[in-house]
Design an enzyme around this catalytic site. Structure first.
Site, PDB file in Angstrom:
ATOM      1  N   ARG A 191      32.453  43.329  47.474  1.00 42.15           N
ATOM      2  CA  ARG A 191      31.767  42.522  48.218  1.00 42.15           C
ATOM      3  C   ARG A 191      31.934  43.115  49.877  1.00 42.15           C
ATOM      4  NH1 ARG A 191      34.157  37.458  46.449  1.00 42.15           N
ATOM      5  NH2 ARG A 191      33.149  37.169  44.235  1.00 42.15           N
ATOM      6  N   ARG A 210      38.995  24.848  36.686  1.00 47.07           N
ATOM      7  CA  ARG A 210      38.671  25.291  38.016  1.00 47.07           C
ATOM      8  C   ARG A 210      37.154  25.245  38.448  1.00 47.07           C
ATOM      9  NH1 ARG A 210      38.093  31.393  39.746  1.00 47.07           N
ATOM     10  NH2 ARG A 210      38.177  31.045  42.279  1.00 47.07           N
ATOM     11  N   HIS A 237      38.433  29.874  47.329  1.00 50.25           N
ATOM     12  CA  HIS A 237      40.013  30.240  47.186  1.00 50.25           C
ATOM     13  C   HIS A 237      40.859  29.322  47.753  1.00 50.25           C
ATOM     14  CE1 HIS A 237      39.364  34.925  47.353  1.00 50.25           C
ATOM     15  NE2 HIS A 237      39.188  34.509  46.023  1.00 50.25           N
ATOM     16  N   ASN A 261      39.747  28.156  33.308  1.00 51.77           N
ATOM     17  CA  ASN A 261      39.052  29.100  34.306  1.00 51.77           C
ATOM     18  C   ASN A 261      37.950  29.897  33.580  1.00 51.77           C
ATOM     19  OD1 ASN A 261      37.941  30.753  36.472  1.00 51.77           O
ATOM     20  ND2 ASN A 261      40.143  31.439  37.075  1.00 51.77           N
ATOM     21  N   GLU A 305      47.479  29.826  41.309  1.00 54.08           N
ATOM     22  CA  GLU A 305      46.393  28.823  41.331  1.00 54.08           C
ATOM     23  C   GLU A 305      46.482  27.823  39.944  1.00 54.08           C
ATOM     24  OE1 GLU A 305      43.854  32.217  42.129  1.00 54.08           O
ATOM     25  OE2 GLU A 305      42.630  30.725  43.100  1.00 54.08           O
TER      26      GLU A 305
END
Ligand code: ADP
Length: 405
Positions: free
Chosen positions: A245, A95, A184, A10, A388
């Site tokens: 965010r 990823r 996601h 990742n 993940e």
């Protein structure tokens, strides 16, 4: 015996996270995990753990870029005979954040795939370049090895057009590839399936609202294993209140900041992505810190928490309406798996929807998937840890196995 290990990479803009897993008989046994962070700074540091021995090695000192980071990772793995040259390595799974509409499934990377990921940079300027560097470096280190891209957007490509389109001029939207992609996805796919399993139900007949609450946060409505709506959009900025965010916002706020506030576009971008959310509201983006400050009576932390919860509740309600029938609401990721206060507050007052949390069950700390709703509740509320890396390894190994057969 055919090689059975998968290295999951990742590669982000300032960090590289990785796991080496053995996928023999679908086990997904972790052999090594680690990360290099603060890449490009003087204070870069790395941590590498070998699970068989539990030994951890840490280093600090500047790591110039993603390429140097990945070479350092390869070096660490090699020290324990787990290097990239090992004949037991079956593939590397990467990823990749943005796969647009093009990539609906994990894909073996070739030149064409690289070109397409590159073409998506305008819609993922922060993420796709770092993902590409990771892929290119790994390909240079092991050119003969299958490398697979697993896209954060893939699970959401099933979304119907009416959920994926913004209500703007269609020609302009199409010209600039503006639509709601969602992110996601690997986590939403994994957690929705794991939730069905926890309920003892077939995923194809289970409707789940997944709340992935990490530093970035997104919700999704999953009907029978397919995503029908998700809260992130063209970029990961839309939707829930996140660590830094803003999530949903009247787009006119941006015009106002430019025209009246005199801010440049890049400044506004940074403000909304890095200086907003919980951090913008109270100066902290870690829910543990916010919980602690609330306990001390801190008003800014309390308001930040309340805004976060209000938005979350609105999405639970919206996705309830989208799905019509809900079997479970699943909390996952750093906040969802750990913040007892968030789970309790998000579901409070939703008894009319058949949703409730049992205080004692909610307070239990456990690493596994578990129900936190009272017995006989109409809708299950669950905590389902996401994984993940395991999902990326599983998808990578399945694809490489299929190609080999
Ligand atoms: P990322 O989006 O970076 O992958 P994670 O899913 O790891 O994020 O979530 C990180 C966040 O999880 C932290 O910023 C923090 O707010 C929250 N978190 C982690 N542990 C706890 C805890 N024990 N209690 C409450 N919140 C937690």
């Amino acid at each position: 015996m055919s090689p059975s290990r998968v290295l999951v990479l990742n590669s982000g803009s300032s960090s590289v996270k990785y796991q080496l897993l053995d996928m023999r008989e679908g086990a997904g046994t972790r052999l090594a995990v680690g990360l290099v962070e603060r890449i490009g700074e003087q204070t870069s540091r790395s941590r590498h753990t070998v699970l068989a021995t539990g030994a951890t090695r840490e280093h600090s000192g500047p790591v110039a870029d993603d390429e140097a980071a990945l070479k350092a990772v390869a070096g660490e793995l090699a020290k324990d005979g787990l290097g990239l040259d090992s004949p037991e390595l079956a593939a590397i799974g990467h990823r990749v954040v943005h796969g647009g509409m093009f990539f609906t499934e994990p894909t073996v990377i070739d030149d064409e795939v690289l070109t397409e990921i590159e073409r998506l940079i305008p819609v993922a300027p922060l993420h796709n370049p770092a993902n590409l560097t990771g892929i290119r470096t790994a390909m240079a280190l092991r050119p003969d090895l299958p490398q697979v891209a697993v896209f954060d957007t893939a699970f959401h490509t099933a979304m119907p057009e009416h959920a994926a389109r913004y209500a703007i001029d269609t020609k302009i939207a199409d010209r600039h590839r503006i639509r709601r992609y969602g992110f996601h996805g690997t986590s939403h796919a994994f957690v929705s399936r794991a939730t069905a399993k926890l309920l003892g139900k077939d995923p194809a007949h289970t409707n789940v609202i997944v709340l992935h609450l990490g530093n970035g946060a997104s919700a999704s409505a999953v009907r029978g294993g397919r995503c029908v709506d998700t809260s992130m959009g063209l970029t990961p900025l839309e939707g829930l209140v996140m660590g830094t965010r803003s999530g949903d916002l009247d787009p006119a706020v941006i015009f106002h900041l430019a025209r009246v506030g005199g801010m440049a576009m890049d400044e506004i971008d940074t403000l909304l992505n890095k200086g907003s959310g919980l951090f913008g509201l109270c100066g902290d983006n870690d829910m543990r810190e916010i919980d602690r400050r609330i306990a001390e009576g801190d008003k800014a932390a309390r308001l930040a928490f309340d805004i976060y919860i209000h938005r979350l509740k609105k999405y639970i309600g919206a996705y309830y309406a989208v799905l019509g029938r809900v079997d479970a609401v699943a909390f996952t990721a750093g906040v969802g798996e750990n913040a007892v206060s968030v789970r309790e507050a998000a579901v409070a007052g939703l008894d009319g929807l058949g949703l409730a949390v049992d205080g004692a069950l909610n307070a239990v700390r456990d690493d596994g998937p578990r129900l936190i709703s009272p017995a006989h509740a109409r809708v299950a509320v669950a905590v389902v840890p996401t994984d993940e890396e395991l999902e990326i390894a599983t998808q990578t190994y399945a694809l490489v196995g299929k190609e080999r057969r």
